[in-house]
Design an enzyme around this catalytic site. Structure first.
Site, PDB file in Angstrom:
ATOM      1  N   PHE A 131       0.846  -1.199   0.071  1.00 39.59           N
ATOM      2  CA  PHE A 131       0.109  -0.051  -0.032  1.00 39.59           C
ATOM      3  C   PHE A 131       0.854   1.344  -0.074  1.00 39.59           C
ATOM      4  CE2 PHE A 131      -2.858   3.327   1.892  1.00 39.59           C
ATOM      5  CZ  PHE A 131      -4.165   2.958   1.462  1.00 39.59           C
ATOM      6  N   ASP A 200       1.929  -5.204   8.616  1.00 42.58           N
ATOM      7  CA  ASP A 200       0.801  -4.506   8.396  1.00 42.58           C
ATOM      8  C   ASP A 200      -0.469  -5.165   8.195  1.00 42.58           C
ATOM      9  OD1 ASP A 200      -1.383  -2.969   7.435  1.00 42.58           O
ATOM     10  OD2 ASP A 200       0.074  -1.547   6.505  1.00 42.58           O
ATOM     11  N   TYR A 225     -10.887   1.045  10.882  1.00 44.98           N
ATOM     12  CA  TYR A 225     -11.951   1.127  10.014  1.00 44.98           C
ATOM     13  C   TYR A 225     -12.462   0.104   8.990  1.00 44.98           C
ATOM     14  CZ  TYR A 225      -8.369   3.535   7.478  1.00 44.98           C
ATOM     15  OH  TYR A 225      -7.025   3.757   6.708  1.00 44.98           O
ATOM     16  N   LYS A 226     -11.417  -0.732   8.763  1.00 40.07           N
ATOM     17  CA  LYS A 226     -11.872  -1.584   7.749  1.00 40.07           C
ATOM     18  C   LYS A 226     -12.764  -2.723   8.519  1.00 40.07           C
ATOM     19  CE  LYS A 226      -8.114  -0.141   5.059  1.00 40.07           C
ATOM     20  NZ  LYS A 226      -6.755  -0.174   4.478  1.00 40.07           N
ATOM     21  N   ARG A 374     -12.501  -4.324  -6.804  1.00 41.68           N
ATOM     22  CA  ARG A 374     -12.330  -4.997  -5.565  1.00 41.68           C
ATOM     23  C   ARG A 374     -13.684  -5.189  -4.796  1.00 41.68           C
ATOM     24  NH1 ARG A 374      -8.451  -2.597  -1.316  1.00 41.68           N
ATOM     25  NH2 ARG A 374     -10.238  -1.211  -0.982  1.00 41.68           N
TER      26      ARG A 374
HETATM   27  C1  LIG Z   1      -5.827   1.080   4.633  1.00 43.03           C
HETATM   28  C2  LIG Z   1      -4.372   0.857   4.640  1.00 43.03           C
HETATM   29  C3  LIG Z   1      -3.719   1.847   5.236  1.00 43.03           C
HETATM   30  C4  LIG Z   1      -4.090   2.931   5.783  1.00 43.03           C
HETATM   31  O1  LIG Z   1      -3.287   3.858   6.405  1.00 43.03           O
HETATM   32  P1  LIG Z   1      -3.973   5.227   7.155  1.00 43.03           P
HETATM   33  O2  LIG Z   1      -2.912   5.735   7.761  1.00 43.03           O
HETATM   34  O3  LIG Z   1      -5.085   4.875   7.992  1.00 43.03           O
HETATM   35  O4  LIG Z   1      -4.586   6.154   6.040  1.00 43.03           O
HETATM   36  C5  LIG Z   1      -2.018   1.559   5.369  1.00 43.03           C
HETATM   37  N1  LIG Z   1      -1.796   0.226   4.936  1.00 43.03           N
HETATM   38  C6  LIG Z   1      -2.409  -0.516   4.341  1.00 43.03           C
HETATM   39  C7  LIG Z   1      -1.888  -1.738   4.074  1.00 43.03           C
HETATM   40  C8  LIG Z   1      -3.974  -0.305   4.281  1.00 43.03           C
HETATM   41  O5  LIG Z   1      -4.542  -1.395   3.727  1.00 43.03           O
END
Ligand SMILES: *Cc1c(COP(=O)(O)O)cnc(C)c1O
Length: 400
Positions: A131, A200, A225-226, A374
């Protein structure tokens, strides 16, 4: 009597829904007539959360005001809520602190990992398909710590490890393809190389068992939040394995992680335990919305969630294969269960427009540039009839 593929699949969906042990958790969420397959981006709202948040605002803030830091448990919320997330990711209590964003926690974890690794280790290995935020922060952390950044495909991590590896930042599940990486084996390889692992968990926590303690993960971060349904921008979390807590040297030492926060000392002295990961004043409204949202997990074993998640994604792929003519879509999600997270990623022509039409027809997934649809499957509120409907609407949309 020959039945159409649609009738067969609908019948199968009804049977699967009838046998679903998690079917009743759906009633705890606010969902209208859409098929919501975007819980891997923003989880749905648990129905009891608005009243709880209203109480936090009106009574705790409005009436108790400053007393709430103590009397409403605001001050200790980061550790308390961390302990509620802990069983979902296979961690014993006292190792998770909630706060800040995932991005910020990636920074804390990665710099702390390099500091733990020590002299002579000056490389950070990062998942090349990560990401974006993780990659950007890894690059900055490398620059700040005098390390070289080595982006590598997760399948080639082992070859990249060596005497100079300080830290390895990996995603448990790839956000784009839904591929599940082998956390136990990769963590063991990082450990064997003498480096520090940072995982992560954004796309795995709340969707599948993680086993942080069991597999000896060093540090981990994730968002809430997911699949944890904490609400838009709800705070993230940081896991620091107990054995590393005394040597965890945060690059963001704020007054909230001071051994004596109200001593207002000039010199920093870190607190003991996971709360070393804290920085500044926690975002109480979001944090307590998350705490309320976590109630839906009471009595829900994460193993049951995983079993249903695999059944849902299998069934979706089966329906798509039955309904969409050959060549219409290509699945990027691995067929093998041990390599699959809780989403299905399909590549197709004109994916942005296809997703727009799907959403118009009540099937909500998302589009990731340049060509990926997705579909996230949240077992707490997605059923098999929903899944069949999503595949049906997709096939109709593609054939127009
Ligand atoms: C959703 C997600 C994030 C989000 O990071 P934020 O700091 O909350 O915006 C980071 N890493 C991964 C792998 C994600 O899927």
């Amino acid at each position: 009597m020959s039945e159409s593929p649609r009738a067969l699949m609908a019948e199968k969906a009804a049977k699967l829904d009838a046998a679903d042990e998690l079917a009743s958790t759906r009633e705890q969420f606010v969902l209208d007539d859409v098929v919501y397959l975007d819980g891997n981006s923003l989880g749905a709202l648990p129905a009891h959360v608005p009243d709880r948040v209203a109480d936090v605002v009106r009574r705790q803030w409005g009436e108790l005001r400053i007393r709430s830091w103590d009397e409403s448990g605001w001050w200790t919320a980061p550790e308390r809520i961390g302990d509620r997330i802990a069983p979902l990711v296979g961690a014993a209590p006292g190792q998770i602190v909630v706060g800040d964003s995932t991005s910020v926690n990636v920074f804390k974890a990665l710099v702390a990992a390099v500091r733990i690794a020590g002299e002579g280790r000056d490389e950070i290995v990062v998942d090349a398909t990560t990401f974006p935020t993780d990659g950007y922060i890894a690059e900055s952390a490398a620059r700040m710590t005098g390390c070289t950044l080595r982006p590598v495909d997760p399948a080639r991590v082992r070859e990249a490890l060596g005497e100079r590896t300080a830290a390895v930042l990996l995603n448990h599940v790839d956000y784009r393809t839904g591929r599940l990486h082998d956390l136990p084996a990769l963590t063991a390889a990082v450990r064997a190389a003498g480096a520090v692992s940072v995982w992560d968990l954004c796309h795995s926590a709340g969707a599948l068992p993680v086993g942080l303690d069991e597999h000896g993960v060093d540090l981990a971060v994730g968002c809430t939040y997911k699949y944890l349904n904490g609400g838009p921008g709800s705070p993230a979390y940081l896991y620091v394995r107990r054995a590393l807590q005394d040597v965890f040297d945060s690059p963001l030492p704020g007054w909230n992680s001071h051994a004596e926060p109200f001593g207002m000392r000039g010199a920093y002295e870190p607190a003991a335990g996971a709360l070393r990961g804290r920085v500044g004043t926690p975002d109480i409204l979001s944090m307590l919305a998350l705490e309320a949202a976590l109630d839906v997990w009471d009595g829900v074993p994460v193993e049951a969630v995983r079993a249903k998640s695999l059944a849902l994604t299998d069934f979706f792929l089966e329906c798509v294969a039955a309904y969409v003519p050959q060549g219409g879509v290509e699945s990027l999600t691995p067929a093998a269960h041990e390599e699959r997270g809780s989403q299905v990623a399909l590549r197709c022509a004109d994916a942005g427009e296809v997703m727009r039409r799907l959403i118009e027809r009540g099937v909500v997934g998302d589009f990731r540039a340049p060509d990926v649809l997705r579909f996230g499957f949240t077992p707490l509120y997605v059923g098999f009839a929903d899944t069949e409907r999503a595949a049906r609407v997709l096939a109709d949309t593609l054939s127009r």
